[in-house]
Design a protein around this motif. Structure first.
Motif, PDB file in Angstrom:
ATOM      1  N   MET A   1      44.082  21.783  49.342  1.00  0.00           N
ATOM      2  CA  MET A   1      43.054  22.551  48.631  1.00  0.00           C
ATOM      3  C   MET A   1      43.379  24.046  48.713  1.00  0.00           C
ATOM      4  SD  MET A   1      38.909  22.640  49.243  1.00  0.00           S
ATOM      5  CE  MET A   1      38.744  20.941  48.706  1.00  0.00           C
ATOM      6  N   THR A   2      43.236  24.754  47.601  1.00  0.00           N
ATOM      7  CA  THR A   2      43.505  26.185  47.569  1.00  0.00           C
ATOM      8  C   THR A   2      42.483  26.941  48.409  1.00  0.00           C
ATOM      9  OG1 THR A   2      44.402  25.996  45.337  1.00  0.00           O
ATOM     10  CG2 THR A   2      43.795  28.201  46.078  1.00  0.00           C
ATOM     11  N   ARG A   3      42.963  27.858  49.222  1.00  0.00           N
ATOM     12  CA  ARG A   3      42.079  28.650  50.068  1.00  0.00           C
ATOM     13  C   ARG A   3      41.588  29.886  49.311  1.00  0.00           C
ATOM     14  NH1 ARG A   3      45.952  29.099  55.223  1.00  0.00           N
ATOM     15  NH2 ARG A   3      47.448  29.297  53.509  1.00  0.00           N
ATOM     16  N   THR A   4      40.407  30.364  49.713  1.00  0.00           N
ATOM     17  CA  THR A   4      39.748  31.476  49.025  1.00  0.00           C
ATOM     18  C   THR A   4      39.518  32.628  49.988  1.00  0.00           C
ATOM     19  OG1 THR A   4      38.615  29.969  47.511  1.00  0.00           O
ATOM     20  CG2 THR A   4      37.684  32.176  47.756  1.00  0.00           C
ATOM     21  N   VAL A   5      39.828  33.843  49.539  1.00  0.00           N
ATOM     22  CA  VAL A   5      39.634  35.030  50.361  1.00  0.00           C
ATOM     23  C   VAL A   5      38.845  36.085  49.599  1.00  0.00           C
ATOM     24  CG1 VAL A   5      41.875  36.009  49.642  1.00  0.00           C
ATOM     25  CG2 VAL A   5      40.781  36.823  51.759  1.00  0.00           C
ATOM     26  N   LEU A   6      37.947  36.745  50.287  1.00  0.00           N
ATOM     27  CA  LEU A   6      37.190  37.890  49.760  1.00  0.00           C
ATOM     28  C   LEU A   6      37.718  39.139  50.434  1.00  0.00           C
ATOM     29  CD1 LEU A   6      34.841  39.486  48.476  1.00  0.00           C
ATOM     30  CD2 LEU A   6      33.358  38.594  50.289  1.00  0.00           C
ATOM     31  N   ILE A   7      38.143  40.121  49.635  1.00  0.00           N
ATOM     32  CA  ILE A   7      38.716  41.357  50.168  1.00  0.00           C
ATOM     33  C   ILE A   7      37.933  42.545  49.627  1.00  0.00           C
ATOM     34  CG2 ILE A   7      40.821  42.713  50.491  1.00  0.00           C
ATOM     35  CD1 ILE A   7      42.427  40.294  49.499  1.00  0.00           C
ATOM     36  N   THR A   8      37.545  43.464  50.500  1.00  0.00           N
ATOM     37  CA  THR A   8      36.864  44.684  50.062  1.00  0.00           C
ATOM     38  C   THR A   8      37.862  45.837  49.961  1.00  0.00           C
ATOM     39  OG1 THR A   8      36.283  45.440  52.305  1.00  0.00           O
ATOM     40  CG2 THR A   8      34.753  43.917  51.222  1.00  0.00           C
ATOM     41  N   GLY A   9      37.527  46.812  49.121  1.00  0.00           N
ATOM     42  CA  GLY A   9      38.344  48.020  49.002  1.00  0.00           C
ATOM     43  C   GLY A   9      39.717  47.782  48.415  1.00  0.00           C
ATOM     44  N   CYS A  10      39.774  47.105  47.272  1.00  0.00           N
ATOM     45  CA  CYS A  10      41.063  46.719  46.686  1.00  0.00           C
ATOM     46  C   CYS A  10      41.597  47.702  45.647  1.00  0.00           C
ATOM     47  CB  CYS A  10      40.958  45.341  46.043  1.00  0.00           C
ATOM     48  SG  CYS A  10      40.727  44.009  47.224  1.00  0.00           S
ATOM     49  N   SER A  11      40.965  48.844  45.487  1.00  0.00           N
ATOM     50  CA  SER A  11      41.387  49.759  44.431  1.00  0.00           C
ATOM     51  C   SER A  11      42.791  50.306  44.658  1.00  0.00           C
ATOM     52  CB  SER A  11      40.391  50.914  44.286  1.00  0.00           C
ATOM     53  OG  SER A  11      40.265  51.611  45.506  1.00  0.00           O
ATOM     54  N   SER A  12      43.217  50.398  45.915  1.00  0.00           N
ATOM     55  CA  SER A  12      44.546  50.931  46.211  1.00  0.00           C
ATOM     56  C   SER A  12      44.906  50.581  47.646  1.00  0.00           C
ATOM     57  CB  SER A  12      44.575  52.464  46.027  1.00  0.00           C
ATOM     58  OG  SER A  12      43.678  53.082  46.942  1.00  0.00           O
ATOM     59  N   GLY A  13      46.084  51.027  48.061  1.00  0.00           N
ATOM     60  CA  GLY A  13      46.483  50.946  49.465  1.00  0.00           C
ATOM     61  C   GLY A  13      46.494  49.549  50.051  1.00  0.00           C
ATOM     62  N   ILE A  14      45.970  49.435  51.269  1.00  0.00           N
ATOM     63  CA  ILE A  14      46.020  48.177  52.012  1.00  0.00           C
ATOM     64  C   ILE A  14      45.268  47.073  51.272  1.00  0.00           C
ATOM     65  CG2 ILE A  14      45.317  47.035  54.154  1.00  0.00           C
ATOM     66  CD1 ILE A  14      45.694  49.776  55.552  1.00  0.00           C
ATOM     67  N   GLY A  15      44.124  47.388  50.707  1.00  0.00           N
ATOM     68  CA  GLY A  15      43.343  46.366  50.016  1.00  0.00           C
ATOM     69  C   GLY A  15      44.082  45.763  48.838  1.00  0.00           C
ATOM     70  N   ARG A  16      44.670  46.624  48.028  1.00  0.00           N
ATOM     71  CA  ARG A  16      45.407  46.124  46.858  1.00  0.00           C
ATOM     72  C   ARG A  16      46.648  45.346  47.289  1.00  0.00           C
ATOM     73  NH1 ARG A  16      44.697  47.758  41.710  1.00  0.00           N
ATOM     74  NH2 ARG A  16      46.216  46.991  40.192  1.00  0.00           N
ATOM     75  N   ALA A  17      47.366  45.887  48.270  1.00  0.00           N
ATOM     76  CA  ALA A  17      48.565  45.193  48.754  1.00  0.00           C
ATOM     77  C   ALA A  17      48.202  43.840  49.355  1.00  0.00           C
ATOM     78  CB  ALA A  17      49.284  46.056  49.794  1.00  0.00           C
ATOM     79  N   SER A  18      47.061  43.764  50.031  1.00  0.00           N
ATOM     80  CA  SER A  18      46.615  42.496  50.618  1.00  0.00           C
ATOM     81  C   SER A  18      46.275  41.488  49.529  1.00  0.00           C
ATOM     82  CB  SER A  18      45.407  42.723  51.525  1.00  0.00           C
ATOM     83  OG  SER A  18      45.747  43.522  52.639  1.00  0.00           O
ATOM     84  N   ALA A  19      45.592  41.944  48.484  1.00  0.00           N
ATOM     85  CA  ALA A  19      45.267  41.043  47.376  1.00  0.00           C
ATOM     86  C   ALA A  19      46.542  40.452  46.781  1.00  0.00           C
ATOM     87  CB  ALA A  19      44.472  41.794  46.307  1.00  0.00           C
ATOM     88  N   GLU A  20      47.545  41.297  46.572  1.00  0.00           N
ATOM     89  CA  GLU A  20      48.800  40.827  45.994  1.00  0.00           C
ATOM     90  C   GLU A  20      49.529  39.879  46.940  1.00  0.00           C
ATOM     91  OE1 GLU A  20      50.582  44.582  45.175  1.00  0.00           O
ATOM     92  OE2 GLU A  20      49.559  44.825  43.235  1.00  0.00           O
ATOM     93  N   ALA A  21      49.450  40.163  48.247  1.00  0.00           N
ATOM     94  CA  ALA A  21      50.114  39.297  49.226  1.00  0.00           C
ATOM     95  C   ALA A  21      49.450  37.922  49.290  1.00  0.00           C
ATOM     96  CB  ALA A  21      50.095  39.968  50.603  1.00  0.00           C
ATOM     97  N   PHE A  22      48.131  37.877  49.235  1.00  0.00           N
ATOM     98  CA  PHE A  22      47.436  36.586  49.228  1.00  0.00           C
ATOM     99  C   PHE A  22      47.758  35.803  47.959  1.00  0.00           C
ATOM    100  CE2 PHE A  22      44.532  38.388  52.488  1.00  0.00           C
ATOM    101  CZ  PHE A  22      44.464  37.306  53.357  1.00  0.00           C
ATOM    102  N   LEU A  23      47.846  36.503  46.832  1.00  0.00           N
ATOM    103  CA  LEU A  23      48.202  35.831  45.578  1.00  0.00           C
ATOM    104  C   LEU A  23      49.605  35.229  45.672  1.00  0.00           C
ATOM    105  CD1 LEU A  23      46.730  38.420  43.057  1.00  0.00           C
ATOM    106  CD2 LEU A  23      45.932  36.060  43.387  1.00  0.00           C
ATOM    107  N   ASP A  24      50.520  35.950  46.316  1.00  0.00           N
ATOM    108  CA  ASP A  24      51.870  35.426  46.509  1.00  0.00           C
ATOM    109  C   ASP A  24      51.856  34.149  47.334  1.00  0.00           C
ATOM    110  OD1 ASP A  24      52.969  37.471  45.035  1.00  0.00           O
ATOM    111  OD2 ASP A  24      53.550  38.678  46.774  1.00  0.00           O
ATOM    112  N   GLU A  25      50.857  34.032  48.218  1.00  0.00           N
ATOM    113  CA  GLU A  25      50.732  32.837  49.065  1.00  0.00           C
ATOM    114  C   GLU A  25      49.848  31.770  48.416  1.00  0.00           C
ATOM    115  OE1 GLU A  25      52.316  32.238  51.961  1.00  0.00           O
ATOM    116  OE2 GLU A  25      53.420  34.105  51.606  1.00  0.00           O
ATOM    117  N   GLU A  26      49.497  31.982  47.146  1.00  0.00           N
ATOM    118  CA  GLU A  26      48.747  31.017  46.333  1.00  0.00           C
ATOM    119  C   GLU A  26      47.306  30.795  46.812  1.00  0.00           C
ATOM    120  OE1 GLU A  26      51.202  27.534  46.049  1.00  0.00           O
ATOM    121  OE2 GLU A  26      52.588  28.490  44.659  1.00  0.00           O
TER     122      GLU A  26
END
Length: 275
Positions: free
Chosen positions: A1-26
């Motif tokens: 089952m695909t896992r779901t993550v909620l991330i705050t502060g995604c406009s730039s920096g660590i938040g945006r990079a984290s969103a992209e990293a989680f997407l890479d991990e499906e």
């Protein structure tokens, strides 16, 4: 089952990079920011949903968490990343600015944690990742308010980790030193907005020297992508570490907090002589 993550502060920096990293991990990613226009391009990814979320707004928090639970039925991980740095000598920072700092950096994560925990406890599974800072372990002149907010986040996380362990929920702190992001630009604007007393040239000199050598983009900084690696690991591991110090300055803070206060004070006194 695909896992779901909620991330705050995604406009730039660590938040945006984290969103992209989680997407890479499906993972299915819910990327949030105060201004949805800042994260619009993230929403172009099939597995990314975007949402407006101001962590100081209780209604926003409830609405976004309810939406995720309605659409996905679960929240596997919460990444509390939104934050900023209110720098300045303690005397020069107005009390309302201190309140604003804690509202975002401490009360914001607390609002999100309280909202996601009931669903995580019911499933007896989940991960909470709080993005702290090296200054959450060791403060510095001119950083008392910001460090205070991160100290508070660290203390809250340490308590929470042992409160929810029996429910299969992990709590980790990611503690980067300087990060090569736009974070420093807001920190600089917060300092410039202070009414100086003229009594703390030491701090202002340190801050100007730090900015002159590149600030968060200097040789001691790490990239947002490097921090995101540890964020994903903390959310994905069965038994993640309680803390992830990231970068050389985080290591210095780990060592520095073990030194006697008189030694640390002497080092700051020495630094003042060269400012």
């Amino acid at each position: 089952m695909t896992r779901t993550v909620l991330i705050t502060g995604c406009s730039s920096g660590i938040g945006r990079a984290s969103a992209e990293a989680f997407l890479d991990e499906e993972w299915t990613v819910y990327a949030t920011a105060r201004n949805p226009a800042d994260i619009e391009t993230l929403g172009e990814h099939d597995d990314c949903r975007i949402a407006t979320l101001d962590v100081t707004d209780e209604g926003d928090v409830e609405r976004v968490v309810d939406r995720i639970l309605d659409e996905e039925g679960r929240i596997d991980a919460l990444v509390n990343n939104a934050g900023y740095a209110q720098l300045g000598p303690v005397e020069e920072v107005p009390t309302d600015a201190v309140a604003d700092q804690f509202d975002v950096n401490v009360y914001g994560p607390h609002r999100l944690i309280r909202e996601v925990l009931p669903a995580m406890r019911r499933r007896e599974d989940g991960a909470i990742v709080n993005v702290s800072s090296a200054v959450g372990r060791m403060s510095f002149p001119g950083g008392g308010v910001y460090a205070g907010s991160k100290y508070a986040l660290e203390a809250m996380s340490d308590a929470l980790r042992n409160e929810v362990r029996e429910y299969g929920i992990s709590v980790s702190l990611v503690e980067p030193g300087p990060v090569d992001t736009g974070f420093d630009e807001r920190a600089e604007s917060e300092v410039e907005g202070l009414e100086r007393t003229g009594a703390y040239d030491f701090f202002h000199g340190l801050f100007e020297d730090y900015d002159a050598v590149g600030g968060g983009g200097g040789f001691l900084s790490v990239t947002p992508e490097r921090v995101a690696e540890d964020v994903v690991d903390a959310a994905s591991s069965t038994k993640p570490p309680a803390r992830y110090p990231v970068g050389p300055m985080a290591t210095v803070a780990e060592v520095g907090r073990l030194l006697p206060a008189r030694v640390v004070d002497a080092l700051w006194g020495l630094a003042a002589k060269f400012t």
